[in-house]
Structures are given as C-alpha cells and as structure tokens.
Design a protein around this motif. Structure first.
Motif, short mmCIF file in Angstrom:
data_model
loop_
_atom_site.label_atom_id
_atom_site.label_comp_id
_atom_site.label_asym_id
_atom_site.label_seq_id
_atom_site.Cartn_x
_atom_site.Cartn_y
_atom_site.Cartn_z
N ALA A 81 2.95 25.44 59.81
CA ALA A 81 3.69 24.42 60.56
C ALA A 81 5.13 24.82 60.77
O ALA A 81 5.79 24.32 61.69
CB ALA A 81 3.61 23.08 59.83
N SER A 82 5.62 25.73 59.95
CA SER A 82 6.99 26.22 60.10
C SER A 82 7.07 27.42 61.04
O SER A 82 8.17 27.90 61.34
CB SER A 82 7.55 26.62 58.73
N GLY A 83 5.91 27.91 61.50
CA GLY A 83 5.87 29.06 62.38
C GLY A 83 5.51 30.32 61.63
O GLY A 83 5.70 30.41 60.41
N GLY A 84 4.98 31.29 62.34
CA GLY A 84 4.57 32.54 61.71
C GLY A 84 3.22 32.99 62.24
O GLY A 84 2.69 32.42 63.20
N GLY A 85 2.65 34.01 61.63
CA GLY A 85 1.38 34.55 62.08
C GLY A 85 0.23 33.57 61.91
O GLY A 85 0.23 32.75 60.98
N SER A 86 -0.75 33.66 62.79
CA SER A 86 -1.92 32.79 62.72
C SER A 86 -3.14 33.59 62.29
O SER A 86 -3.16 34.82 62.35
CB SER A 86 -2.17 32.13 64.07
N GLU A 87 -4.19 32.87 61.88
CA GLU A 87 -5.45 33.50 61.51
C GLU A 87 -6.61 32.73 62.12
O GLU A 87 -6.52 31.53 62.38
CB GLU A 87 -5.61 33.54 59.99
N VAL A 88 -7.72 33.43 62.36
CA VAL A 88 -8.92 32.80 62.91
C VAL A 88 -9.64 32.05 61.81
O VAL A 88 -9.90 32.59 60.73
CB VAL A 88 -9.85 33.85 63.55
N ILE A 89 -9.98 30.78 62.08
CA ILE A 89 -10.66 29.93 61.12
C ILE A 89 -12.14 29.78 61.45
O ILE A 89 -12.99 29.77 60.56
CB ILE A 89 -10.00 28.53 61.08
N ALA A 90 -12.46 29.66 62.73
CA ALA A 90 -13.85 29.47 63.16
C ALA A 90 -14.00 29.99 64.58
O ALA A 90 -13.03 30.06 65.34
CB ALA A 90 -14.25 27.99 63.09
N THR A 91 -15.22 30.37 64.95
CA THR A 91 -15.50 30.88 66.28
C THR A 91 -16.85 30.36 66.77
O THR A 91 -17.65 29.82 66.00
CB THR A 91 -15.53 32.42 66.30
N GLY A 92 -17.08 30.53 68.07
CA GLY A 92 -18.39 30.24 68.63
C GLY A 92 -18.46 29.08 69.60
O GLY A 92 -19.41 28.97 70.36
N TYR A 93 -17.46 28.21 69.58
CA TYR A 93 -17.47 27.02 70.43
C TYR A 93 -16.08 26.81 71.05
O TYR A 93 -15.07 27.00 70.37
CB TYR A 93 -17.84 25.76 69.64
N ARG A 94 -16.08 26.39 72.30
CA ARG A 94 -14.83 25.99 72.93
C ARG A 94 -14.64 24.50 72.66
O ARG A 94 -15.14 23.65 73.41
CB ARG A 94 -14.83 26.28 74.43
N LEU A 95 -13.95 24.18 71.59
CA LEU A 95 -13.80 22.79 71.18
C LEU A 95 -12.77 22.08 72.06
O LEU A 95 -11.70 22.61 72.34
CB LEU A 95 -13.37 22.72 69.72
N LEU A 96 -13.12 20.86 72.43
CA LEU A 96 -12.25 20.03 73.26
C LEU A 96 -11.40 19.08 72.42
O LEU A 96 -10.43 18.51 72.91
CB LEU A 96 -13.09 19.24 74.26
N GLU A 97 -11.79 18.89 71.17
CA GLU A 97 -11.07 18.06 70.21
C GLU A 97 -11.60 18.41 68.83
O GLU A 97 -12.71 18.95 68.71
CB GLU A 97 -11.28 16.57 70.50
N MET A 98 -10.82 18.12 67.79
CA MET A 98 -11.29 18.48 66.45
C MET A 98 -10.53 17.70 65.39
O MET A 98 -9.47 17.12 65.65
CB MET A 98 -11.14 19.98 66.20
#
Length: 206
Positions: A81-98
């Motif tokens: 939340a303070s900014g910085g590098g990101s990481e992949v958490i999940a894949t496979g779906y183009r989510l419209l909300e979560m």
C-alpha cells in the motif's frame, strides 16, 4: 469518486477513477485510474500511485491493510500500500470484481464466461473452483459465506463456500433484508427495515 458521510453531503475524493474500495481501517481508498492503481487519503484527498497495470479493472485490500490486490488482465497482483514491487497472486480469470478472505488466504471474484460466474480461490494451495452463477461477491468476516446478487441485481443470496449452494436470500425490492456493511463487506443479514447504529458500524437497508 465521491465520499459521503451518512446524512452528509457528497464530496469529490479523486477524479478520473473507478472501483473505489475502503482500506480496513477506513482511512484510505484504493482506486483504478486509467492504468494506475492509486491509494487516496480519505480525509485529505491526497493520492499516491502504488502500481501500474496494462488492463486493470478491480482492486481489493488485504485484511492487514498493508497490501492492495489489483487485477491485470487474467492475473491478480498484490502491491504494498506504500508502493513498491508487485507479485502475482492468482491467474486464469479476468476478474471484474473481487474480495479477499480472512488472513489473505482466499479470494473470490466475478468473471464473464457464458454468464457471470463467481470463482473462489484457495491462495495457499493454488486451487480455485466456480461457486455459482452471479456477481458482486464479498466474503463474510469468517470467509465461510459469499454474497451473490441474482435476478438483475434484485435478489441477494449467500453461498456456502464449503457446501456450495445458496443458504439464504431475499427480495431487495421489498426492503425486507438488512445488510450490515463495513468497508464494502456484507457482515450480517437480518430481517429488518430499520436503519440504526450498532457496534460502531453503519447499518443500511439494501
């Protein structure tokens, strides 16, 4: 994006943004602004960019308030939340909300297949499964139930994550269902039309 205290006047929080989501402490709002993911101070309105994405649609806060999850095409990524590098958490779906479950161990979201579907992710085990057709999924505080809007957004149902299937529902148009909402999450459902304050949380008729 506007902010409004209950009974107050709306005020502009940030321009050219969408999909606002409150932080767990209610002090900040995460939004999508073009290809940028912003965190905005809810009081001062000061925005900071924490990530960029090629195809962002939705954001959600980790329950600890230290990370913001955001969609990027068919991936879900997390950034501090303070900014910085990101990481992949999940894949496979183009989510419209979560929404993110307790402890950040699970995730639920809506994707568009032949119809709108709600998919649940076990992030620790790297598994997922479709729960039901529908949309607007949010976790209950214990992560055991997921909300689901049906019938053209006219009926609210609850899905059991463990057993599948709807466990409760009611017609929204009749105002006979009370959703206890805190930071965008459905916390409790009860049969009442009253609007009242309880335990420091705002209770609104759906």
């Amino acid at each position: 994006v506007f902010v409004q205290d209950i009974g107050g006047v709306p005020r502009l929080l940030v321009e050219n943004a969408s999909y606002p989501r409150w932080s767990p402490d209610g002090e900040s709002v995460a939004v999508v602004s073009g290809k940028r993911i912003l965190v905005v101070d809810a009081g001062a309105g000061k925005a900071r960019e924490i990530a960029r994405a090629d195809d962002p649609v939705a954001v959600a806060w980790h329950p600890d308030g230290n990370r913001v999850y955001y969609t990027d095409g068919k991936s879900v990524r997390a950034a501090p939340a303070s900014g910085g590098g990101s990481e992949v958490i999940a894949t496979g779906y183009r989510l419209l909300e979560m929404d993110i479950g307790p402890g950040g161990r699970t995730l639920v979201g809506t994707y568009k297949g032949f119809d709108y579907e709600i998919v649940w992710f076990d992030l620790e085990r790297g598994k997922n499964r479709t729960l039901e057709a529908g949309c607007s999924a949010s976790f209950s505080p214990d992560g055991a139930l997921v909300s689901n809007l049906l019938g053209g957004h006219q009926r609210l149902a609850l899905i059991s994550v463990a057993e599948g299937g709807h466990v409760e529902g009611s017609r929204v148009a009749g105002h006979d269902l009370l959703a206890l909402v805190r930071c965008g999450r459905v916390e409790q459902v009860a049969g009442s039309e009253r609007v009242r304050e309880a335990g420091g949380r705002n209770e609104l008729p759906v």
